[in-house]
Motif scaffolding. Structure first.
Motif, PDB file in Angstrom:
ATOM      1  N   ASP A   1       0.816  -1.218   0.000  1.00 15.71           N
ATOM      2  CA  ASP A   1       0.000   0.000   0.000  1.00 15.71           C
ATOM      3  C   ASP A   1       0.847   1.265   0.000  1.00 15.71           C
ATOM      4  O   ASP A   1       0.297   2.369  -0.080  1.00 15.71           O
TER       5      ASP A   1
ATOM      6  N   PRO B   1       3.351   3.300  -2.094  1.00 16.42           N
ATOM      7  CA  PRO B   1       3.923   3.373  -3.453  1.00 16.42           C
ATOM      8  C   PRO B   1       5.437   3.509  -3.448  1.00 16.42           C
ATOM      9  O   PRO B   1       6.110   3.013  -4.357  1.00 16.42           O
TER      10      PRO B   1
ATOM     11  N   LYS C   1      -1.726   1.905 -10.308  1.00 13.05           N
ATOM     12  CA  LYS C   1      -2.445   1.989  -9.038  1.00 13.05           C
ATOM     13  C   LYS C   1      -3.201   3.318  -9.004  1.00 13.05           C
ATOM     14  O   LYS C   1      -2.710   4.345  -9.499  1.00 13.05           O
TER      15      LYS C   1
ATOM     16  N   THR D   1      -3.455   5.976  -7.312  1.00  7.75           N
ATOM     17  CA  THR D   1      -2.893   6.871  -6.297  1.00  7.75           C
ATOM     18  C   THR D   1      -3.017   8.324  -6.744  1.00  7.75           C
ATOM     19  O   THR D   1      -3.263   8.623  -7.921  1.00  7.75           O
TER      20      THR D   1
END
Length: 453
Positions: free
Chosen positions: A160, A162, A268, A270
């Motif tokens: 979780d 990055p 992802k 993010t």
């Protein structure tokens, strides 16, 4: 001290320095156990570490194969705290908590260290408890399954983050098939596949007397500690009467890297893209390691560095931006990191590469060299105010470098680095194969200008 002091593996006793300034001593027991101390005048605490010359790179097997030792290093870091025939996991925790001490372990690619920091009066307890953990852990089946879940949660937590993910992907990209390219903690698949028997095999192969280095710094008396360590290891069941040479240090010949990839992208959702650009670096024992430290300081080692000024201060393209250069016995990585808004990763990549290229083509200024000298010598001096740092210096010196370098010698080497030295190393790095790793809401097309695929 004038010059570095070698740590030959066939010299049973060695003394460096004097009592007034801080005395470093080393003893090699007939069994191959190496014990190093640095007495710090006026200290009222000590840090002790039990170092094992085995890390994640030493795991054998293949993913999906049986038996496989992949993940064993991380498992052992957890399991050695879970109890012995004479102490439960709670007993171990209480032993340190009840004296205000700190205890933990660190697993790396090339070693594992179990350590504690305590008052001088409590050092005998720390010696005994860690020796018991290291030699006599039960590796209980029930605890094994419990820790499997804990490690999987730890890996999920890292997944979780990055920054953690992009770092792992960059190492895989730069180092390719080399064992140093594998994640230190294993992967969810290797942890799920690990068996207690395989971890036990790994332990038996790697945790032997001649693999062990005990290092302590602070309020410590060498002869007393040697006696305490010897007593604790014998009481725990190790036969120290069997003669053995210390485990040879790893080869420092640079490895031939294969299987490197130019681009690793992890999609992802993010808010930022975590971006790393990397090249093969230098090995830990390379005489240019001080030059690398200066290069890193100028390029991305602080708020006055080129990356910070160009990417953040002048253009506002990132909050966090830096470079670093981890090195190991036979390989290394030079990397640049930035976190930026999605869509800007291509521009940021080009800027970072341009700054490295400018170092290679134009070199550094006299002012930059002076700042790097000051930054590195100052930070080295401040770090040595801590017994943890001094203990770690002893352990790494013994396991990796094979020599002891004090602060005066470190500063002498630092001041000998010239602008030409830095430019020459920058040219070598910039000419190497580039790998790019990124995590975020992006695809491969974002990097076609810097890492064509």
């Amino acid at each position: 001290m004038n010059g570095a002091v070698p740590f030959p593996l066939d010299l049973p006793e060695l003394t460096i320095g004097d009592v007034a300034e801080g005395l470093v001593r080393r003893t090699i027991l007939p069994s191959g156990v190496r014990i190093l101390t640095e007495h710090i005048p006026g200290a009222r605490s000590a840090t002790i570490g039990y170092w094992v010359a085995a890390g994640s790179r030493d795991e054998t097997g293949a993913e999906g194969a049986s038996p496989s030792h992949f993940g064993s290093t991380h498992f052992l870091e957890h399991l050695l705290f879970k109890g012995t025939p004479s102490r439960s996991a709670l007993d171990i925790a209480i032993a340190f908590d009840s004296v205000g001490g700190e205890h933990n372990a660190v697993t790396s690619k090339e070693y594992t260290c179990y350590y504690a920091k305590v008052r001088d009066a409590d050092l005998p307890m720390a010696v005994e408890v860690i020796a018991d953990m290291l030699t006599s852990s039960l590796l209980d089946n029930g605890e094994f399954e419990t820790e499997r879940g804990v490690i999987l949660e730890e890996l999920a937590m890292a997944e979780d983050d990055p920054g953690d993910v992009v770092g792992e992907r960059l190492f895989e990209a730069v180092l390719g098939a080399h064992p140093l390219g594998r994640p230190v903690g294993g992967t969810p698949d290797t942890i799920r596949a690990a068996t207690r028997d395989a971890v036990w095999e790994h332990y038996r192969a790697q945790y032997r007397a001649n693999d062990l280095v005990v290092a302590a710094a602070g309020a410590v008396e060498h002869d007393v500690l040697v006696a305490q360590v010897t007593t604790a290891l014998v009481a725990a069941g190790w036969d120290l009467s069997v003669s053995a040479a210390p485990r040879p240090r790893r080869s420092s010949t640079p490895a031939t890297l294969s299987g490197a990839t130019p681009l690793r992208v992890v999609g992802k959702p993010t808010e930022q893209v975590s971006l790393m650009l990397g090249f093969p670096g230098i090995v830990a024992a390379d005489e240019r390691r001080t030059t690398m430290a200066v290069l890193n300081s100028v390029l991305g080692g602080g708020m006055s560095s080129r990356l910070f000024q160009e990417v953040r201060e002048k253009r506002g393209l990132a909050y966090s931006v830096y470079s670093y250069a981890p090195s190991y016995s036979d390989a290394g990585v030079f990397a640049m990191f930035a976190g930026c808004t999605p869509g800007r990763e291509g521009d940021v990549s080009e800027l970072m590469l341009a700054e490295l290229g400018r170092l290679a083509s134009d070199g550094i200024t006299a002012d930059e060299l002076d700042r790097a000298h000051g930054q590195l010598s100052g930070s080295a001096a401040l770090a040595l105010e801590d017994s943890d740092t001094r203990m770690s210096r002893l352990g790494r010196s013994e396991l990796t470098l094979g020599e002891f370098v004090d602060l005066d010698e470190s500063v002498r080497r630092l001041m000998a680095v010239s602008a030409d030295d830095v430019q020459e190393l920058a040219r070598e790095l910039a000419a190497g194969p580039l790998s790019v790793a990124a995590v975020g809401p992006i695809d491969d097309d974002a990097f076609r200008q810097v890492a064509p695929v």
